[in-house]
Design a protein around this motif. Structure first.
Motif, PDB file in Angstrom:
ATOM      1  N   TRP A   1     -41.553  72.750 -33.070  1.00 52.59           N
ATOM      2  CA  TRP A   1     -40.160  72.643 -33.504  1.00 52.59           C
ATOM      3  C   TRP A   1     -39.827  73.734 -34.501  1.00 52.59           C
ATOM      4  O   TRP A   1     -38.702  74.236 -34.534  1.00 52.59           O
ATOM      5  CB  TRP A   1     -39.872  71.266 -34.112  1.00 52.59           C
ATOM      6  N   LEU A   2     -40.824  74.150 -35.292  1.00 52.40           N
ATOM      7  CA  LEU A   2     -40.584  75.214 -36.258  1.00 52.40           C
ATOM      8  C   LEU A   2     -40.337  76.532 -35.540  1.00 52.40           C
ATOM      9  O   LEU A   2     -39.537  77.347 -35.983  1.00 52.40           O
ATOM     10  CB  LEU A   2     -41.768  75.340 -37.221  1.00 52.40           C
ATOM     11  N   ASN A   3     -40.983  76.738 -34.407  1.00 58.56           N
ATOM     12  CA  ASN A   3     -40.731  77.944 -33.625  1.00 58.56           C
ATOM     13  C   ASN A   3     -39.265  78.029 -33.223  1.00 58.56           C
ATOM     14  O   ASN A   3     -38.691  79.111 -33.190  1.00 58.56           O
ATOM     15  CB  ASN A   3     -41.615  77.963 -32.376  1.00 58.56           C
ATOM     16  N   GLN A   4     -38.656  76.899 -32.907  1.00 51.98           N
ATOM     17  CA  GLN A   4     -37.238  76.898 -32.545  1.00 51.98           C
ATOM     18  C   GLN A   4     -36.376  77.333 -33.728  1.00 51.98           C
ATOM     19  O   GLN A   4     -35.406  78.063 -33.561  1.00 51.98           O
ATOM     20  CB  GLN A   4     -36.821  75.502 -32.061  1.00 51.98           C
ATOM     21  N   VAL A   5     -36.721  76.888 -34.919  1.00 49.31           N
ATOM     22  CA  VAL A   5     -35.991  77.293 -36.122  1.00 49.31           C
ATOM     23  C   VAL A   5     -36.147  78.795 -36.345  1.00 49.31           C
ATOM     24  O   VAL A   5     -35.180  79.504 -36.641  1.00 49.31           O
ATOM     25  CB  VAL A   5     -36.480  76.487 -37.356  1.00 49.31           C
ATOM     26  N   GLU A   6     -37.376  79.296 -36.185  1.00 49.09           N
ATOM     27  CA  GLU A   6     -37.618  80.719 -36.355  1.00 49.09           C
ATOM     28  C   GLU A   6     -36.831  81.537 -35.333  1.00 49.09           C
ATOM     29  O   GLU A   6     -36.306  82.604 -35.655  1.00 49.09           O
ATOM     30  CB  GLU A   6     -39.112  81.012 -36.246  1.00 49.09           C
ATOM     31  N   LEU A   7     -36.746  81.050 -34.103  1.00 49.41           N
ATOM     32  CA  LEU A   7     -35.962  81.747 -33.087  1.00 49.41           C
ATOM     33  C   LEU A   7     -34.485  81.810 -33.479  1.00 49.41           C
ATOM     34  O   LEU A   7     -33.819  82.837 -33.299  1.00 49.41           O
ATOM     35  CB  LEU A   7     -36.114  81.064 -31.728  1.00 49.41           C
ATOM     36  N   PHE A   8     -33.962  80.716 -34.020  1.00 46.20           N
ATOM     37  CA  PHE A   8     -32.557  80.722 -34.428  1.00 46.20           C
ATOM     38  C   PHE A   8     -32.332  81.731 -35.560  1.00 46.20           C
ATOM     39  O   PHE A   8     -31.366  82.501 -35.535  1.00 46.20           O
ATOM     40  CB  PHE A   8     -32.083  79.329 -34.862  1.00 46.20           C
TER      41      PHE A   8
ATOM     42  N   TYR B   1     -22.183  79.703 -32.353  1.00 46.04           N
ATOM     43  CA  TYR B   1     -23.461  79.586 -31.641  1.00 46.04           C
ATOM     44  C   TYR B   1     -23.599  78.195 -31.030  1.00 46.04           C
ATOM     45  O   TYR B   1     -23.988  78.053 -29.872  1.00 46.04           O
ATOM     46  CB  TYR B   1     -24.611  79.865 -32.603  1.00 46.04           C
ATOM     47  N   ASP B   2     -23.261  77.171 -31.812  1.00 45.15           N
ATOM     48  CA  ASP B   2     -23.326  75.795 -31.309  1.00 45.15           C
ATOM     49  C   ASP B   2     -22.391  75.598 -30.114  1.00 45.15           C
ATOM     50  O   ASP B   2     -22.728  74.910 -29.155  1.00 45.15           O
ATOM     51  CB  ASP B   2     -22.969  74.793 -32.401  1.00 45.15           C
ATOM     52  N   GLU B   3     -21.235  76.222 -30.188  1.00 46.20           N
ATOM     53  CA  GLU B   3     -20.226  76.055 -29.145  1.00 46.20           C
ATOM     54  C   GLU B   3     -20.586  76.781 -27.845  1.00 46.20           C
ATOM     55  O   GLU B   3     -20.372  76.256 -26.756  1.00 46.20           O
ATOM     56  CB  GLU B   3     -18.881  76.573 -29.663  1.00 46.20           C
ATOM     57  N   HIS B   4     -21.140  77.997 -27.952  1.00 46.13           N
ATOM     58  CA  HIS B   4     -21.286  78.845 -26.774  1.00 46.13           C
ATOM     59  C   HIS B   4     -22.721  79.127 -26.342  1.00 46.13           C
ATOM     60  O   HIS B   4     -22.962  79.384 -25.164  1.00 46.13           O
ATOM     61  CB  HIS B   4     -20.573  80.185 -27.000  1.00 46.13           C
ATOM     62  N   ASP B   5     -23.662  79.155 -27.264  1.00 41.40           N
ATOM     63  CA  ASP B   5     -25.001  79.633 -26.944  1.00 41.40           C
ATOM     64  C   ASP B   5     -26.102  78.580 -26.987  1.00 41.40           C
ATOM     65  O   ASP B   5     -27.103  78.714 -26.292  1.00 41.40           O
ATOM     66  CB  ASP B   5     -25.409  80.775 -27.900  1.00 41.40           C
ATOM     67  N   ALA B   6     -25.950  77.594 -27.828  1.00 42.69           N
ATOM     68  CA  ALA B   6     -27.021  76.614 -28.027  1.00 42.69           C
ATOM     69  C   ALA B   6     -27.240  75.798 -26.764  1.00 42.69           C
ATOM     70  O   ALA B   6     -26.285  75.417 -26.080  1.00 42.69           O
ATOM     71  CB  ALA B   6     -26.686  75.703 -29.203  1.00 42.69           C
ATOM     72  N   LYS B   7     -28.498  75.565 -26.471  1.00 37.27           N
ATOM     73  CA  LYS B   7     -28.865  74.752 -25.316  1.00 37.27           C
ATOM     74  C   LYS B   7     -29.780  73.630 -25.798  1.00 37.27           C
ATOM     75  O   LYS B   7     -30.577  73.834 -26.710  1.00 37.27           O
ATOM     76  CB  LYS B   7     -29.635  75.600 -24.289  1.00 37.27           C
ATOM     77  N   PRO B   8     -29.694  72.460 -25.194  1.00 40.02           N
ATOM     78  CA  PRO B   8     -30.596  71.374 -25.595  1.00 40.02           C
ATOM     79  C   PRO B   8     -32.046  71.789 -25.363  1.00 40.02           C
ATOM     80  O   PRO B   8     -32.358  72.473 -24.388  1.00 40.02           O
ATOM     81  CB  PRO B   8     -30.215  70.212 -24.678  1.00 40.02           C
ATOM     82  N   TYR B   9     -32.893  71.381 -26.255  1.00 39.41           N
ATOM     83  CA  TYR B   9     -34.315  71.653 -26.124  1.00 39.41           C
ATOM     84  C   TYR B   9     -34.966  70.448 -25.473  1.00 39.41           C
ATOM     85  O   TYR B   9     -34.805  69.322 -25.925  1.00 39.41           O
ATOM     86  CB  TYR B   9     -34.945  71.920 -27.498  1.00 39.41           C
TER      87      TYR B   9
END
Length: 105
Positions: A47-54, A85-93
């Protein structure tokens, strides 16, 4: 942080288990500053990798070449970026780990 955070205020640090964060010099430095409280992330914390990617995306798209007239403008631009980003780019993990023990190499 030590110089900018008011004296008497505790400082909580969240760090991974990287070698520089658990080295003797680091532990000695922290031991001499009892207001610093270290919280280590779990090993293999995907999950931390996802934060680092953001944060990588934020840095590449906004911060690296951005020019900001003030701290308030920077904060506003970051807020705007996160909303867009939340509106257009974010995808559920989709979590796929089933809890079974991991195999060693």
């Amino acid at each position: 942080m030590d110089a900018t955070v008011p004296a008497g205020t505790d400082i909580h640090l969240v760090m991974d288990n990287g070698s520089s964060h658990v080295a003797k010099k680091t532990r000695a430095w922290l031991a001499a500053r009892p207001r610093f409280h270290v919280h280590h992330t779990p090993q293999h914390a995907s999950w931390l990798n996802q934060v680092e990617l953001f944060f990588s995306t934020l840095t590449r798209r906004l911060l690296r070449r951005g020019q900001f007239a003030s701290r308030d403008e920077l904060a506003e631009r970051i807020d705007d970026f996160v909303l867009a980003y939340d509106e257009h780019d974010a995808k559920p993990y989709r979590w796929t780990y089933d809890g079974s023990p991991l195999k060693t190499a």
